[in-house]
Design an enzyme around this catalytic site. Structure first.
Site, PDB file in Angstrom:
ATOM      1  N   ASP A 188       0.850  -1.186   0.000  1.00  0.00           N
ATOM      2  CA  ASP A 188       0.000   0.000   0.000  1.00  0.00           C
ATOM      3  C   ASP A 188       0.889   1.241   0.000  1.00  0.00           C
ATOM      4  O   ASP A 188       2.051   1.187   0.434  1.00  0.00           O
ATOM      5  CB  ASP A 188      -0.884  -0.037   1.252  1.00  0.00           C
ATOM      6  CG  ASP A 188      -1.698   1.225   1.435  1.00  0.00           C
ATOM      7  OD1 ASP A 188      -2.425   1.601   0.495  1.00  0.00           O
ATOM      8  OD2 ASP A 188      -1.582   1.855   2.501  1.00  0.00           O
ATOM      9  N   ASP A 245      -0.396   5.043   0.756  1.00  0.00           N
ATOM     10  CA  ASP A 245      -0.711   6.072   1.748  1.00  0.00           C
ATOM     11  C   ASP A 245      -0.693   5.510   3.162  1.00  0.00           C
ATOM     12  O   ASP A 245      -1.375   4.523   3.475  1.00  0.00           O
ATOM     13  CB  ASP A 245      -2.082   6.697   1.455  1.00  0.00           C
ATOM     14  CG  ASP A 245      -2.032   7.569   0.206  1.00  0.00           C
ATOM     15  OD1 ASP A 245      -0.970   8.172  -0.044  1.00  0.00           O
ATOM     16  OD2 ASP A 245      -3.043   7.637  -0.517  1.00  0.00           O
TER      17      ASP A 245
END
Length: 228
Positions: free
Chosen positions: A9, A11
């Protein structure tokens, strides 16, 4: 267990999204002439998280979010003069900020040195994420970049991963793992497709009983200890 295909991922796992978001929001309020306060930003964060959660649930589209996010937010405070292009402005500022979590680049570099296949896996807005990856100089660490609006599905939908798998050369599901901070998108997505996972959990949040999570880690070093 040997993991070769590392889904990561972006953010709040690689990018320090909270820091960049605050900078961008403050610039937006200055741009439209609305007084900035810490409480206003906290309200926006909560409001924005609710919108992105609706996207995860499939009850809101990304285009709807981008069209209405700021007009609806500021209307709560009796301000209706938000220009139409303010979401573009906000995302430009977000991309310019491009803050990384401390140690993130070294983490990616170490994985590449060990010849791992790195795959960015994000629900973010495609042009913004690409610009931030370029701005911070980390785009070349990734062999593949999977962003929801290009795939047609958002995490935690299993189809986000299924579409990604189709694009990876010589992919082996048994050697794949998902790393992320979000329980509702990253860990739920891995759970939905029965994929191994590492929950990046620096704030030591409580794990829900209904989620299968393979590992937890509070630091990049702990993640590297699992992967290498």
């Amino acid at each position: 267990m040997t993991y070769q295909y590392i889904f990561i991922d972006l953010d709040d796992t690689i990018f320090d999204f909270q820091k960049s978001e605050q900078k961008a929001f403050k610039k937006l309020t200055e741009h439209i002439g609305f007084p900035y306060t810490e409480d206003l930003f906290k309200n926006f964060k909560q409001y924005n998280q609710q919108l992105w959660h609706q996207i995860e649930l499939g009850t809101l589209t990304k285009s709807e979010l981008l069209a209405t996010r700021f007009p609806h937010f500021f209307e709560q405070f009796g301000y209706s003069a938000v220009p139409d292009n303010m979401d573009d402005y906000f995302r430009d500022q977000l991309a310019e900020a491009g803050d990384l979590i401390d140690g993130a680049e070294n983490f990616l570099n170490t994985l590449r040195q060990h010849q791992k296949t790195l795959l960015a896996a994000s629900n973010g807005v495609y042009p913004t994420q690409i610009k931030r990856l370029n701005q911070t100089g980390i785009i070349d660490y990734f062999d593949y970049i999977f962003i929801s609006e290009k795939l047609g599905f958002s995490k935690p939908d299993a189809r986000f991963f299924e579409e990604s798998f189709k694009q990876i050369n010589d992919f082996d599901f048994e050697q794949a793992i998902m790393i992320g901070d979000s329980l509702t998108s990253d860990m739920r997505g891995a759970h939905n497709i029965q994929m191994h996972s590492i929950w990046y959990n620096p704030h030591q949040k409580q794990q829900p009983d209904d989620l299968t999570i393979t590992y937890q880690a509070q630091t990049f070093k702990e993640i590297l200890d699992i992967l290498i």
